[in-house]
Design a protein around this motif. Structure first.
Motif, mmCIF file in Angstrom:
data_model
loop_
_atom_site.group_PDB
_atom_site.id
_atom_site.type_symbol
_atom_site.label_atom_id
_atom_site.label_comp_id
_atom_site.label_asym_id
_atom_site.label_seq_id
_atom_site.Cartn_x
_atom_site.Cartn_y
_atom_site.Cartn_z
ATOM 1 N N ASP A 1 0.812 -1.216 0.000
ATOM 2 C CA ASP A 1 0.000 0.000 0.000
ATOM 3 C C ASP A 1 0.849 1.272 0.000
ATOM 4 O O ASP A 1 0.335 2.367 0.123
ATOM 5 C CB ASP A 1 -0.969 0.000 1.177
ATOM 6 N N GLU A 2 2.147 1.129 -0.173
ATOM 7 C CA GLU A 2 3.055 2.273 -0.225
ATOM 8 C C GLU A 2 3.487 2.486 -1.676
ATOM 9 O O GLU A 2 4.305 1.733 -2.205
ATOM 10 C CB GLU A 2 4.282 1.999 0.650
ATOM 11 N N PRO A 3 2.942 3.500 -2.367
ATOM 12 C CA PRO A 3 3.276 3.697 -3.780
ATOM 13 C C PRO A 3 4.748 4.055 -3.977
ATOM 14 O O PRO A 3 5.356 4.733 -3.160
ATOM 15 C CB PRO A 3 2.396 4.868 -4.220
ATOM 16 N N LEU B 1 5.755 13.678 -10.703
ATOM 17 C CA LEU B 1 4.711 13.035 -11.497
ATOM 18 C C LEU B 1 3.908 12.132 -10.575
ATOM 19 O O LEU B 1 4.439 11.164 -10.030
ATOM 20 C CB LEU B 1 5.317 12.219 -12.640
ATOM 21 N N PRO B 2 2.622 12.433 -10.368
ATOM 22 C CA PRO B 2 1.845 11.673 -9.381
ATOM 23 C C PRO B 2 1.311 10.339 -9.917
ATOM 24 O O PRO B 2 0.177 9.969 -9.668
ATOM 25 C CB PRO B 2 0.700 12.630 -9.050
ATOM 26 N N VAL B 3 2.142 9.614 -10.659
ATOM 27 C CA VAL B 3 1.766 8.297 -11.175
ATOM 28 C C VAL B 3 2.768 7.294 -10.630
ATOM 29 O O VAL B 3 3.970 7.394 -10.899
ATOM 30 C CB VAL B 3 1.771 8.268 -12.728
ATOM 31 N N SER B 4 2.266 6.336 -9.845
ATOM 32 C CA SER B 4 3.151 5.328 -9.276
ATOM 33 C C SER B 4 3.593 4.355 -10.351
ATOM 34 O O SER B 4 3.071 4.345 -11.480
ATOM 35 C CB SER B 4 2.436 4.575 -8.153
ATOM 36 N N ILE B 5 4.532 3.501 -10.014
ATOM 37 C CA ILE B 5 4.996 2.504 -10.968
ATOM 38 C C ILE B 5 3.860 1.545 -11.320
ATOM 39 O O ILE B 5 3.743 1.114 -12.471
ATOM 40 C CB ILE B 5 6.235 1.770 -10.422
ATOM 41 N N ALA B 6 2.994 1.228 -10.372
ATOM 42 C CA ALA B 6 1.826 0.392 -10.677
ATOM 43 C C ALA B 6 0.930 1.098 -11.695
ATOM 44 O O ALA B 6 0.405 0.465 -12.620
ATOM 45 C CB ALA B 6 1.049 0.073 -9.406
ATOM 46 N N GLY B 7 0.762 2.398 -11.554
ATOM 47 C CA GLY B 7 -0.022 3.174 -12.516
ATOM 48 C C GLY B 7 0.623 3.189 -13.888
ATOM 49 O O GLY B 7 -0.054 3.065 -14.913
ATOM 50 N N MET B 8 1.957 3.326 -13.913
ATOM 51 C CA MET B 8 2.667 3.288 -15.189
ATOM 52 C C MET B 8 2.511 1.917 -15.847
ATOM 53 O O MET B 8 2.339 1.828 -17.067
ATOM 54 C CB MET B 8 4.149 3.602 -14.981
#
Length: 160
Positions: free
Chosen positions: A121-123, A130-137
């Protein structure tokens, strides 16, 4: 370069890049991060097989590779929800151990897993600001790559 081999390279690039981020800049993966990598390897293997087969089998293997990449995207979406606090992680490795009155410190230490060391749960952010985590990428990449593979498979089926 034949499309199936390009698909294999693009599919293998994602987990290899993630592995590279572990060494530089030293981002530790969580259990969900590690789960997101396996479908890419499946997709790469299917794409290589597609490159070795004639036309009818090639199209179906490319579609299967697209589905495997989409599975990684689904895991990334699940991970993104865990990072945002929308739902808890389904993996026990992501959950903090519960401490009851009858549990000793020795039992807790014995049951700790050595890897991964990062909570799910820690992005993890790769690009500052850039407010996009690696999971988002990964979610974005998986959606784009699977759509592209499906489009290429449709062109192969049409003989273009």
């Amino acid at each position: 370069m034949p499309i199936p081999f390009l698909v294999a390279i693009l599919a293998a690039a994602a987990p290899l890049l993630a592995l590279g981020f572990e060494y530089w800049p030293g981002l530790a993966p969580c259990a969900l991060c590690l789960w997101q990598r396996w479908p890419y390897w499946v997709a790469a293997g299917l794409a290589v097989l597609a490159g070795l087969l004639p036309q009818p089998g090639r199209v179906w293997l490319l579609r299967a590779a697209a589905a495997a990449v989409a599975v990684s995207g689904a895991i990334a979406a699940l991970h993104l929800g865990v990072e945002q606090g929308w739902w808890p992680s389904p993996l026990p490795a992501c959950l903090a151990p519960s401490v009851g009155a009858s549990v000793s410190v020795d039992d807790l230490l014995r049951n700790m897993t050595p890897l991964p060391s990062k909570p799910c749960d820690e992005p993890a952010y790769l690009i500052p600001g850039l407010p996009v985590s690696i999971a988002g990428m990964n979610l974005i990449y998986a959606l784009l790559l699977s759509a592209w593979i499906l489009r290429r498979a449709s062109r192969e089926a049409a003989g273009r």
